[in-house]
Design a protein around this motif. Structure first.
Motif, PDB file in Angstrom:
ATOM      1  N   SER A  42       0.852  -1.192   0.000  1.00  0.00           N
ATOM      2  CA  SER A  42       0.000   0.000   0.000  1.00  0.00           C
ATOM      3  C   SER A  42       0.892   1.248   0.000  1.00  0.00           C
ATOM      4  O   SER A  42       2.098   1.150   0.241  1.00  0.00           O
ATOM      5  CB  SER A  42      -0.882  -0.011   1.247  1.00  0.00           C
ATOM      6  N   PRO A  43       0.314   2.416  -0.244  1.00  0.00           N
ATOM      7  CA  PRO A  43       1.112   3.644  -0.133  1.00  0.00           C
ATOM      8  C   PRO A  43       1.750   3.802   1.249  1.00  0.00           C
ATOM      9  O   PRO A  43       2.865   4.302   1.354  1.00  0.00           O
ATOM     10  CB  PRO A  43       0.092   4.754  -0.408  1.00  0.00           C
ATOM     11  N   ALA A  44       1.075   3.344   2.283  1.00  0.00           N
ATOM     12  CA  ALA A  44       1.661   3.421   3.631  1.00  0.00           C
ATOM     13  C   ALA A  44       2.892   2.525   3.742  1.00  0.00           C
ATOM     14  O   ALA A  44       3.885   2.909   4.365  1.00  0.00           O
ATOM     15  CB  ALA A  44       0.623   3.024   4.673  1.00  0.00           C
ATOM     16  N   ASP A  45       2.844   1.343   3.131  1.00  0.00           N
ATOM     17  CA  ASP A  45       4.013   0.454   3.143  1.00  0.00           C
ATOM     18  C   ASP A  45       5.195   1.095   2.426  1.00  0.00           C
ATOM     19  O   ASP A  45       6.333   1.028   2.899  1.00  0.00           O
ATOM     20  CB  ASP A  45       3.683  -0.891   2.498  1.00  0.00           C
ATOM     21  N   TRP A  46       4.931   1.728   1.280  1.00  0.00           N
ATOM     22  CA  TRP A  46       6.008   2.403   0.546  1.00  0.00           C
ATOM     23  C   TRP A  46       6.558   3.572   1.363  1.00  0.00           C
ATOM     24  O   TRP A  46       7.764   3.829   1.344  1.00  0.00           O
ATOM     25  CB  TRP A  46       5.519   2.878  -0.823  1.00  0.00           C
ATOM     26  N   ALA A  47       5.677   4.261   2.083  1.00  0.00           N
ATOM     27  CA  ALA A  47       6.148   5.361   2.941  1.00  0.00           C
ATOM     28  C   ALA A  47       7.030   4.827   4.065  1.00  0.00           C
ATOM     29  O   ALA A  47       8.061   5.433   4.394  1.00  0.00           O
ATOM     30  CB  ALA A  47       4.950   6.121   3.521  1.00  0.00           C
ATOM     31  N   TRP A  48       6.650   3.699   4.655  1.00  0.00           N
ATOM     32  CA  TRP A  48       7.480   3.090   5.691  1.00  0.00           C
ATOM     33  C   TRP A  48       8.843   2.671   5.137  1.00  0.00           C
ATOM     34  O   TRP A  48       9.868   2.831   5.805  1.00  0.00           O
ATOM     35  CB  TRP A  48       6.781   1.880   6.299  1.00  0.00           C
ATOM     36  N   ILE A  49       8.847   2.138   3.930  1.00  0.00           N
ATOM     37  CA  ILE A  49      10.116   1.741   3.313  1.00  0.00           C
ATOM     38  C   ILE A  49      10.989   2.978   3.085  1.00  0.00           C
ATOM     39  O   ILE A  49      12.186   2.966   3.367  1.00  0.00           O
ATOM     40  CB  ILE A  49       9.863   0.953   2.011  1.00  0.00           C
ATOM     41  N   GLY A  50      10.393   4.044   2.593  1.00  0.00           N
ATOM     42  CA  GLY A  50      11.142   5.295   2.423  1.00  0.00           C
ATOM     43  C   GLY A  50      11.653   5.829   3.746  1.00  0.00           C
ATOM     44  O   GLY A  50      12.804   6.276   3.851  1.00  0.00           O
ATOM     45  N   ALA A  51      10.815   5.758   4.774  1.00  0.00           N
ATOM     46  CA  ALA A  51      11.241   6.207   6.105  1.00  0.00           C
ATOM     47  C   ALA A  51      12.381   5.344   6.615  1.00  0.00           C
ATOM     48  O   ALA A  51      13.313   5.845   7.265  1.00  0.00           O
ATOM     49  CB  ALA A  51      10.060   6.158   7.072  1.00  0.00           C
ATOM     50  N   GLY A  52      12.344   4.061   6.307  1.00  0.00           N
ATOM     51  CA  GLY A  52      13.414   3.168   6.721  1.00  0.00           C
ATOM     52  C   GLY A  52      14.750   3.556   6.102  1.00  0.00           C
ATOM     53  O   GLY A  52      15.802   3.508   6.762  1.00  0.00           O
ATOM     54  N   LEU A  53      14.723   3.985   4.849  1.00  0.00           N
ATOM     55  CA  LEU A  53      15.969   4.422   4.205  1.00  0.00           C
ATOM     56  C   LEU A  53      16.509   5.709   4.819  1.00  0.00           C
ATOM     57  O   LEU A  53      17.716   5.863   5.000  1.00  0.00           O
ATOM     58  CB  LEU A  53      15.725   4.594   2.694  1.00  0.00           C
ATOM     59  N   VAL A  54      15.605   6.603   5.170  1.00  0.00           N
ATOM     60  CA  VAL A  54      16.015   7.852   5.828  1.00  0.00           C
ATOM     61  C   VAL A  54      16.591   7.539   7.228  1.00  0.00           C
ATOM     62  O   VAL A  54      17.637   8.074   7.614  1.00  0.00           O
ATOM     63  CB  VAL A  54      14.845   8.844   5.917  1.00  0.00           C
ATOM     64  N   VAL A  55      15.916   6.662   7.952  1.00  0.00           N
ATOM     65  CA  VAL A  55      16.417   6.268   9.276  1.00  0.00           C
ATOM     66  C   VAL A  55      17.782   5.604   9.143  1.00  0.00           C
ATOM     67  O   VAL A  55      18.690   5.857   9.944  1.00  0.00           O
ATOM     68  CB  VAL A  55      15.404   5.347   9.995  1.00  0.00           C
ATOM     69  N   ALA A  56      17.951   4.780   8.132  1.00  0.00           N
ATOM     70  CA  ALA A  56      19.246   4.112   7.924  1.00  0.00           C
ATOM     71  C   ALA A  56      20.345   5.134   7.669  1.00  0.00           C
ATOM     72  O   ALA A  56      21.453   5.004   8.209  1.00  0.00           O
ATOM     73  CB  ALA A  56      19.158   3.148   6.746  1.00  0.00           C
ATOM     74  N   ALA A  57      20.048   6.152   6.879  1.00  0.00           N
ATOM     75  CA  ALA A  57      21.056   7.176   6.583  1.00  0.00           C
ATOM     76  C   ALA A  57      21.459   7.933   7.834  1.00  0.00           C
ATOM     77  O   ALA A  57      22.652   8.155   8.092  1.00  0.00           O
ATOM     78  CB  ALA A  57      20.522   8.133   5.522  1.00  0.00           C
ATOM     79  N   PHE A  58      20.488   8.322   8.640  1.00  0.00           N
ATOM     80  CA  PHE A  58      20.800   9.107   9.843  1.00  0.00           C
ATOM     81  C   PHE A  58      21.393   8.246  10.961  1.00  0.00           C
ATOM     82  O   PHE A  58      22.315   8.670  11.653  1.00  0.00           O
ATOM     83  CB  PHE A  58      19.556   9.850  10.346  1.00  0.00           C
ATOM     84  N   ALA A  59      20.861   7.045  11.142  1.00  0.00           N
ATOM     85  CA  ALA A  59      21.335   6.213  12.252  1.00  0.00           C
ATOM     86  C   ALA A  59      22.708   5.598  11.968  1.00  0.00           C
ATOM     87  O   ALA A  59      23.435   5.292  12.908  1.00  0.00           O
ATOM     88  CB  ALA A  59      20.324   5.098  12.534  1.00  0.00           C
ATOM     89  N   SER A  60      23.059   5.433  10.715  1.00  0.00           N
ATOM     90  CA  SER A  60      24.329   4.790  10.363  1.00  0.00           C
ATOM     91  C   SER A  60      25.486   5.770  10.240  1.00  0.00           C
ATOM     92  O   SER A  60      26.627   5.358  10.181  1.00  0.00           O
ATOM     93  CB  SER A  60      24.184   4.028   9.039  1.00  0.00           C
ATOM     94  N   ARG A  61      25.202   7.047  10.183  1.00  0.00           N
ATOM     95  CA  ARG A  61      26.301   8.017   9.918  1.00  0.00           C
ATOM     96  C   ARG A  61      27.284   8.119  11.037  1.00  0.00           C
ATOM     97  O   ARG A  61      27.275   7.592  12.050  1.00  0.00           O
ATOM     98  CB  ARG A  61      25.750   9.383   9.589  1.00  0.00           C
TER      99      ARG A  61
END
Length: 137
Positions: free
Chosen positions: A118-137
């Motif tokens: 669903s669009p919500a699932d795609w939004a969660w996936i996008g949020a996961g990539l943003v979280v990965a970028a910030f949490a991994s830096r």
């Protein structure tokens, strides 16, 4: 830490994060099968797992660690989506889960993934990539 030690920990961190991607993808498939939904929120769990494993391996901070974290999250998302599609198809095809994963082609996997999320699932996936970028830096 010597230059060799830094390179070693970067490679060790990358290897640990990539192995972790497989583990979190397996957990994602299991949660998805139990809840009968795509569970897009698991992308955030995958991102936090990758960041934790990189820090656990003492990978040096910086752009490389962030790229590895995002890459590990993308791998977890791809493996999980492939596994979810395979799990749903295995019963219909009369094959085992592993056989279905091996026979599933990228075109069918992508088509069924886009239809199932669903669009919500795609939004969660996008949020996961943003979280990965910030949490991994």
């Amino acid at each position: 830490m010597s230059t060799q030690g830094i390179a070693h920990s970067r490679w060790f961190g990358a290897a640990l994060a990539l192995v972790g991607s497989g583990g979190v993808a397996a957990a994602w498939v299991a949660v998805s099968m139990v809840t009968a939904s795509q569970c897009g929120w698991m992308a955030v769990v995958a991102a936090l797992d990758a960041a934790f494993l990189l820090r656990l391996a003492r990978a040096p901070r910086g752009l490389a660690r962030m790229a590895i974290g995002v890459g590990a999250t993308i791998l977890a998302v791809a493996l999980a989506q492939w596994g979810i599609v395979s799990a749903h198809l295995s019963g219909m095809l009369g094959l085992g889960f592993a056989d279905t994963m091996g026979k599933l082609g990228p075109s069918l996997a992508w088509t069924l993934t886009t239809l199932a999320n669903s669009p919500a699932d795609w939004a969660w996936i996008g949020a996961g990539l943003v979280v990965a970028a910030f949490a991994s830096r």
